[in-house]
Enzyme design. Structure first.
Site, mmCIF file in Angstrom:
data_model
loop_
_atom_site.group_PDB
_atom_site.id
_atom_site.type_symbol
_atom_site.label_atom_id
_atom_site.label_comp_id
_atom_site.label_asym_id
_atom_site.label_seq_id
_atom_site.Cartn_x
_atom_site.Cartn_y
_atom_site.Cartn_z
ATOM 1 N N GLU A 122 0.836 -1.198 0.000
ATOM 2 C CA GLU A 122 0.000 0.000 0.000
ATOM 3 C C GLU A 122 0.876 1.256 0.000
ATOM 4 O OE1 GLU A 122 -2.449 1.467 -0.814
ATOM 5 O OE2 GLU A 122 -4.038 1.540 0.686
ATOM 6 N N ASP A 123 0.377 2.308 -0.624
ATOM 7 C CA ASP A 123 1.147 3.553 -0.642
ATOM 8 C C ASP A 123 1.157 4.235 0.720
ATOM 9 O OD1 ASP A 123 -1.567 4.120 -0.768
ATOM 10 O OD2 ASP A 123 -1.439 5.531 -2.428
ATOM 11 N N ASP B 128 -3.789 6.116 6.232
ATOM 12 C CA ASP B 128 -4.265 7.339 6.870
ATOM 13 C C ASP B 128 -5.139 6.921 8.059
ATOM 14 O OD1 ASP B 128 -5.254 9.830 7.514
ATOM 15 O OD2 ASP B 128 -6.155 10.249 5.571
ATOM 16 N N PHE C 219 -1.349 16.115 3.999
ATOM 17 C CA PHE C 219 -1.682 15.476 2.731
ATOM 18 C C PHE C 219 -0.453 15.484 1.843
ATOM 19 C CE2 PHE C 219 -3.857 14.475 -1.193
ATOM 20 C CZ PHE C 219 -4.761 13.527 -0.742
ATOM 21 N N ARG D 151 0.808 12.138 -9.490
ATOM 22 C CA ARG D 151 1.265 10.756 -9.271
ATOM 23 C C ARG D 151 2.670 10.532 -9.840
ATOM 24 N NH1 ARG D 151 -2.989 7.551 -7.368
ATOM 25 N NH2 ARG D 151 -5.059 8.023 -8.172
HETATM 26 P P1 IMP Z 1 -7.406 5.442 4.762
HETATM 27 O O1 IMP Z 1 -8.518 4.522 4.439
HETATM 28 O O2 IMP Z 1 -7.880 6.669 5.486
HETATM 29 O O3 IMP Z 1 -6.261 4.766 5.503
HETATM 30 O O4 IMP Z 1 -6.846 5.999 3.404
HETATM 31 C C1 IMP Z 1 -6.004 5.262 2.629
HETATM 32 C C2 IMP Z 1 -6.022 5.675 1.183
HETATM 33 O O5 IMP Z 1 -6.347 7.066 1.023
HETATM 34 C C3 IMP Z 1 -4.653 5.502 0.589
HETATM 35 O O6 IMP Z 1 -4.558 4.266 -0.029
HETATM 36 C C4 IMP Z 1 -4.542 6.641 -0.390
HETATM 37 O O7 IMP Z 1 -5.018 6.230 -1.653
HETATM 38 C C5 IMP Z 1 -5.447 7.707 0.159
HETATM 39 N N1 IMP Z 1 -4.669 8.697 0.927
HETATM 40 C C6 IMP Z 1 -4.617 8.844 2.265
HETATM 41 N N2 IMP Z 1 -3.822 9.849 2.614
HETATM 42 C C7 IMP Z 1 -3.354 10.383 1.460
HETATM 43 C C8 IMP Z 1 -2.453 11.456 1.167
HETATM 44 O O8 IMP Z 1 -1.911 12.165 2.021
HETATM 45 N N3 IMP Z 1 -2.214 11.673 -0.156
HETATM 46 C C9 IMP Z 1 -2.773 10.928 -1.150
HETATM 47 N N4 IMP Z 1 -3.610 9.914 -0.916
HETATM 48 C C10 IMP Z 1 -3.896 9.639 0.389
HETATM 49 MG MG MG Z 2 -4.232 3.885 -2.093
#
Ligand code: IMP
Ligand code: MG
Length: 177
Positions: free
Chosen positions: A99-100, A103, A152, A165
């Protein structure tokens, strides 16, 4: 929508490359002779995944899961849609989800539960970035690139409204400037 503005470079191309190679060494140690399946979460993980697999000197297989979580917003909705499932039957396989960024953890929580139900031999997480203080759910991350503050970020696969990207570095952005 107004375009965001790049704020500050958090990790340079060189810093990322070094850390990716360190993660590869960790994975090699743990999966010696194991041949894990790396499942990249699209779209964000595509750049990280490409560099990680090329840094790995063990046999690996790759697959991708495409999901949508945010839409055009920078806030998580908690609603995850699978846009494209993996092609592989993972029953009995050693799976590493790539995973990238984590959050809230809601996205990965959903993905992990979904994959776990298919009875892999093991299931681990490799995330390049982790906004630890923003985590709402405790995700066990075996391989973590960098912990980052709750800002972010874009670049190295990560987008803001599908932009940025292709940046080779990771930068913070001010979305509403
Ligand atoms: P989560 O479900 O809140 O953990 O969000 C995870 C997904 O949201 C990641 O796989 C990203 O695609 C996107 N995401 C969360 N934070 C960022 C950020 O700072 N920049 C870009 N994409 C983000
Ligand atoms: Mg993602």
């Amino acid at each position: 929508m107004e375009k965001g503005k790049i704020d500050e470079i958090l990790f340079s191309e060189q810093q990322i490359s070094l850390r990716v190679r360190e993660l590869a060494r960790e994975i090699e140690r743990d999966y010696e002779g194991g041949s894990p399946l790396l499942v990249g979460i699209l779209k964000g993980a595509f750049v990280f995944m490409a560099d990680l697999v090329r840094a790995l000197e063990i046999e690996v297989k790759v697959d991708f899961l495409a999901i949508a979580s945010y839409g055009m917003s920078t806030k998580t909705s908690g609603i995850v849609r699978i846009l494209k499932d993996i092609d592989t039957d993972i029953t009995g396989l050693h799976v590493i989800v790539v995973e990238d960024i984590i959050d809230t953890g809601l996205t990965l929580n959903y993905v992990l539960a979904n994959l776990k139900a298919r009875n892999p031999a093991s299931l681990e997480v490799c995330a390049l970035l982790n906004k630890r203080e923003a985590n709402k759910i405790d995700i066990p991350v075996k391989y973590e690139g960098f912990p980052i503050p709750d800002v972010f970020v874009v670049g190295y696969g990560l987008d803001f409204a599908e932009e940025f990207r292709n940046l080779p570095y990771i930068a913070s952005i001010q979305p509403h400037r």
